[in-house]
Design a protein around this motif. Structure first.
Motif, PDB file in Angstrom:
ATOM      1  N   HIS A 174       0.852  -1.415   0.239  1.00  4.05           N
ATOM      2  CA  HIS A 174      -0.257  -0.229   0.067  1.00  4.05           C
ATOM      3  C   HIS A 174       0.929   0.999   0.175  1.00  4.05           C
ATOM      4  CE1 HIS A 174      -3.902   2.026   1.435  1.00  4.05           C
ATOM      5  NE2 HIS A 174      -3.715   2.492   1.188  1.00  4.05           N
ATOM      6  N   CYS A 223       2.943   0.563  -7.800  1.00  5.34           N
ATOM      7  CA  CYS A 223       1.261  -0.443  -8.177  1.00  5.34           C
ATOM      8  C   CYS A 223       1.563  -1.325  -9.385  1.00  5.34           C
ATOM      9  CB  CYS A 223       0.173   0.181  -7.913  1.00  5.34           C
ATOM     10  SG  CYS A 223       0.415   1.458  -7.004  1.00  5.34           S
ATOM     11  N   ARG A 282      -1.454  -1.122  -4.054  1.00  8.93           N
ATOM     12  CA  ARG A 282      -2.657  -0.699  -3.867  1.00  8.93           C
ATOM     13  C   ARG A 282      -2.099   1.047  -4.346  1.00  8.93           C
ATOM     14  NH1 ARG A 282      -7.607  -2.226  -3.457  1.00  8.93           N
ATOM     15  NH2 ARG A 282      -8.335  -0.020  -3.289  1.00  8.93           N
ATOM     16  N   ARG A 319      -7.747   0.179  -8.067  1.00 10.99           N
ATOM     17  CA  ARG A 319      -6.875   0.582  -6.582  1.00 10.99           C
ATOM     18  C   ARG A 319      -5.970   1.486  -6.253  1.00 10.99           C
ATOM     19  NH1 ARG A 319      -2.892  -4.091  -9.857  1.00 10.99           N
ATOM     20  NH2 ARG A 319      -1.712  -2.868  -9.051  1.00 10.99           N
TER      21      ARG A 319
END
Length: 324
Positions: free
Chosen positions: A150, A166, A172, A198
């Motif tokens: 993330h 990503c 994400r 995402r």
């Protein structure tokens, strides 16, 4: 021609300035990729026939393009310039107008940011092209090594870096930028990449993390060529901002940043990029830090330095820091 004139480099500088302007203009017109691929006819480049042919003649004389039937194509030398076009777009497209007005800016007849400004879009486009070639492989290597899931990009511009990262690691993402135009373009790029599920783009001041939802759940924050804009307000302000990021992140999260060192930091004295970069940043009254300065800033903010990488981008460093 005198021997002194034959040895001078002033004509090299004239040639460099003109090539930079012309190649950047072709990129901004959106024709440089086609010129590199299949070549183009003059009428496919511009509607001003006389000037278009003069421009192609100039590029032919300088060995950038060559005639191939009814069209022109990039030569082998032209392709080497094309591969590094990001530097030209960043400089001429992003800062060309401001540099042309340098005299007025020096005397105060005009003020940067008020009467004249950089072209944010072309700064972002040029930076993305530069980074993809000369910096990105090193960033991807770091991201894969630590398996980030993330990611937040502070000062994301058109989000090309965030999208690429990503895609590379299956993460994400959150992109944050204060520019409405940049956010609009970033959203378009995210949609084009098919990543709207995402990646979220947030129009906000990246300097105020309270306006960035989800920052407390990321395991990597990255800022590329952004933190020196915070440094503009003083070293203590930079440390305070880094501490704010550190306190917003979960334990064990990382921060990755790339910055260009100030002139005089290269041990061998060869500086391909730094003096020009430092001057453009001085338009905004921004200064640069060397490696010792960045290590000190991150350490005082509570981070641990994990790695410092030297990419192919001249005089740049990539810093990876971790929250204990």
């Amino acid at each position: 021609m005198s021997k002194v004139r034959a040895q001078t480099s002033v004509f090299d500088y004239m040639q460099g300035y003109t090539l930079c302007t012309v190649m950047s203009a072709l990129e901004e017109l959106g024709v440089l990729d086609a010129l590199a691929a299949d070549g183009l006819r003059a009428e496919q480049i511009g509607s001003n026939e006389f000037l278009t042919r003069a421009t192609l003649r100039y590029l032919t004389e300088r060995g950038i393009v060559a005639e191939d039937g009814d069209r022109v194509r990039l030569t082998e030398f032209g392709r080497t310039i094309y591969a590094d076009r990001g530097y030209l777009v960043w400089l001429s497209g992003g800062y060309g107008e401001a540099m042309t007005a340098l005299g007025d800016l020096l005397t105060g007849r005009r003020r940067f940011g008020e009467d004249i400004d950089r072209n944010v879009r072309w700064v972002a486009v040029g930076s993305a092209e530069i980074g993809q070639k000369d910096m990105w492989p090193y960033v991807v290597d770091l991201a894969r090594r630590f398996k980030f899931q993330h990611i937040a990009d502070l000062g994301c511009g058109n989000a090309h870096y965030l999208i690429s990262l990503c895609q590379e690691v299956g993460a994400r993402g959150i992109g944050v930028d204060i520019s409405p135009a940049s956010c609009k373009e970033a959203e378009q790029e995210v949609a084009k990449a098919g990543l709207t599920d995402r990646i979220s783009i947030i129009e906000a001041d990246a300097g105020d993390l309270q306006k960035v939802p989800g920052i407390d759940g990321v395991d990597l924050v990255f800022t590329f060529f952004f933190l020196h804009e915070v440094l503009e307000h003083g070293f203590d302000v930079l440390v305070a901002y880094l501490r704010q990021i550190q306190q917003s992140l979960p334990a064990g999260a990382h921060m990755l940043t790339a910055e260009v060192a100030p002139p005089g930091c290269e041990a061998d004295g060869v500086e391909l990029f730094t003096p020009e970069y430092a001057l453009t940043q001085a338009l905004m009254e921004q200064r640069l830090l060397g490696e010792d300065g960045w290590r000190k800033a991150f350490t005082e903010a509570g981070f641990e330095i994990v790695d410092v990488v030297t990419p192919d981008l001249p005089e740049a460093r990539i810093y990876l820091a971790r929250k204990p």
